[in-house]
Enzyme design. Structure first.
Site, PDB file in Angstrom:
ATOM      1  N   CYS A  46      -5.263 -23.834   5.701  1.00  0.00           N
ATOM      2  CA  CYS A  46      -4.943 -22.424   5.477  1.00  0.00           C
ATOM      3  C   CYS A  46      -3.516 -22.085   5.889  1.00  0.00           C
ATOM      4  O   CYS A  46      -3.029 -21.002   5.602  1.00  0.00           O
ATOM      5  CB  CYS A  46      -5.921 -21.538   6.242  1.00  0.00           C
ATOM      6  N   SER A  72     -19.345 -22.087   6.498  1.00  0.00           N
ATOM      7  CA  SER A  72     -18.846 -22.078   5.122  1.00  0.00           C
ATOM      8  C   SER A  72     -19.380 -23.292   4.382  1.00  0.00           C
ATOM      9  O   SER A  72     -19.372 -24.411   4.916  1.00  0.00           O
ATOM     10  CB  SER A  72     -17.312 -22.091   5.113  1.00  0.00           C
ATOM     11  N   HIS A 121     -18.269 -24.958   1.662  1.00  0.00           N
ATOM     12  CA  HIS A 121     -17.398 -25.975   1.068  1.00  0.00           C
ATOM     13  C   HIS A 121     -16.966 -27.052   2.059  1.00  0.00           C
ATOM     14  O   HIS A 121     -16.371 -28.055   1.666  1.00  0.00           O
ATOM     15  CB  HIS A 121     -16.181 -25.326   0.405  1.00  0.00           C
ATOM     16  N   GLN A 126     -16.444 -25.871  11.075  1.00  0.00           N
ATOM     17  CA  GLN A 126     -16.129 -27.295  11.043  1.00  0.00           C
ATOM     18  C   GLN A 126     -17.234 -28.149  11.667  1.00  0.00           C
ATOM     19  O   GLN A 126     -17.358 -29.329  11.347  1.00  0.00           O
ATOM     20  CB  GLN A 126     -14.811 -27.549  11.770  1.00  0.00           C
ATOM     21  N   GLY A 175     -16.414 -18.678   5.359  1.00  0.00           N
ATOM     22  CA  GLY A 175     -16.216 -18.601   6.795  1.00  0.00           C
ATOM     23  C   GLY A 175     -15.323 -17.464   7.235  1.00  0.00           C
ATOM     24  O   GLY A 175     -15.562 -16.836   8.277  1.00  0.00           O
ATOM     25  N   THR A 176     -14.294 -17.173   6.456  1.00  0.00           N
ATOM     26  CA  THR A 176     -13.367 -16.100   6.837  1.00  0.00           C
ATOM     27  C   THR A 176     -14.072 -14.758   6.883  1.00  0.00           C
ATOM     28  O   THR A 176     -13.918 -13.993   7.846  1.00  0.00           O
ATOM     29  CB  THR A 176     -12.172 -16.056   5.864  1.00  0.00           C
TER      30      THR A 176
END
Length: 380
Positions: free
Chosen positions: A325, A199, A201, A179, A71-72
């Site tokens: 994070c 993302s 995970h 999310q 995602g980042t």
């Protein structure tokens, strides 16, 4: 000691079917998907199948999916890549005060390069004002980035309404859906989304893999240079096993969407019942009507978040104070500060519980009862 994992919003365990899929691909499809021989073609076939599965999950075309490391990277690519490509049209960007740092930090980076960024405020439920968005839009606005569902309090923004507003404006609409993806039905065409970050995970897939949806025709300057992978949009040999596992996680998430969401909502009601029966003081953070089903952020007056986290961990209960994070930070959550103000007690006593596919009613009940015990001990 029995341990309960209630921090699925931070990361989720891989689904057994995802592990099986990845193991089979690692054993059988080790070729480089860019190679033209049979081993490469087999790997390419796995890659193509995954891309089709993932694109279909958001109503996109497969060529609009760019695989990233997570995602980042997807957020960074959307923000910086689009800003650099369209700065000739303007240098104004709109985002919100409650974004993940994967958006806020690129925004600050772009400000240092001469871009102007407007950070929309939110109300006490974590919702932006559509009137504020309309007022902030300018002729030189090139990008609007507003997260789909907040990772700390679960508030879902009015994405369809935002997309409708931007249909009459040349600015591109990006949403961080890390999310929300897998728990909320998303169709990029129906919602007017131009770019979307995900993302793996967070949905029981492997770490280190994600994707950025980029609507066909939108340019972006890649920040990772090298080979011609991902149609020259993201260099580097694709991680075929991780991508295959990602696609398996997507398939499972889409098939179980309604059932698991109902189960997650029942978990919230179960926790509330335990708290009410015990007579402890609490308040729920976020929007009561527009919220992610698996995220439950609760304020416990008279407690301290650090003490709560330590005591819950000693009791075998894994929860969070917000974004993983920023774990270890003594600063209050920037999301809660934006919602309530820096001096509000809720910024220092709020806990995030988040649920996943292997969470059980017994775990929820025991965790809620243990939470009550800890609160009564700390408050006294």
């Amino acid at each position: 000691m029995e341990r309960f994992y209630l921090d699925h919003a931070a990361t989720s365990p891989m689904h057994p079917s995802v592990i099986d899929r990845m193991m089979s691909v690692m054993a059988a499809n080790f070729g480089n998907p860019s190679s033209i021989h049979s081993f490469g073609r087999e790997a390419r076939h796995s890659l193509d199948e995954a891309r089709v599965e993932i694109a279909a999950s958001i109503g996109a075309n497969r060529q609009e999916i760019v695989f990233t490391s997570g995602g980042t990277e997807a957020d960074n690519t959307a923000m910086i890549g689009v800003a650099h490509s369209y700065q000739h049209r303007g240098k104004h960007i709109i985002t919100t005060e409650i974004e993940h740092h994967a958006i806020l930090h690129p925004a600050q980076f772009l400000e240092k390069e001469g871009f102007e960024v407007t950070y929309l405020p939110v109300d006490k439920q974590g919702l932006i004002s559509l009137a504020d968005l309309k007022q902030a839009l300018r002729e030189d606005t090139i990008l609007v980035s507003i997260m789909f569902g907040n990772n700390e309090v679960g508030t879902i923004q009015p994405i369809a309404e935002i997309g409708s507003i931007l249909q009459n404006h040349p600015a591109f609409f990006h949403t961080d859906a890390v999310q929300a993806y897998g728990v909320v039905k998303i169709n990029v065409n129906e919602l007017g989304i131009d770019l979307l970050s995900v993302s793996a995970h967070k949905i029981n897939g492997p770490k280190g893999i994600g994707f950025l949806y980029i609507r066909d025709g939108i340019k972006h300057k890649p920040h990772q240079l090298g080979g011609d992978q991902e149609r020259k949009r993201r260099a580097g040999t694709e991680s075929v096993p991780a991508i295959a596992g990602f696609a398996e996680a997507v398939k499972i998430a889409q098939q179980s969407l309604l059932e698991k969401n109902a189960r997650y909502e029942s978990f919230k009601h179960l926790m509330i019942d335990v708290f009410n029966q015990a007579g402890i003081a609490y308040s729920i953070n976020g929007s009561p009507e527009h919220t992610l089903p698996h995220v439950f952020n609760i304020s416990f007056p008279g407690t301290n978040v650090e003490s709560m986290l330590v005591n819950l961990d000693l009791a075998g209960i894994a929860v969070s104070s917000g974004s993983a994070c920023t774990a270890g930070s003594i600063e209050p959550s920037h999301v809660l500060v934006a919602m309530f103000g820096k001096n509000d007690e809720r910024t220092k006593n709020s806990i995030r519980f988040s649920f996943g596919f292997n969470t059980t009613e017994q775990e929820i009940s025991q965790a809620a009862e243990e939470t009550v015990t800890i609160i009564n001990r700390l408050v006294k």
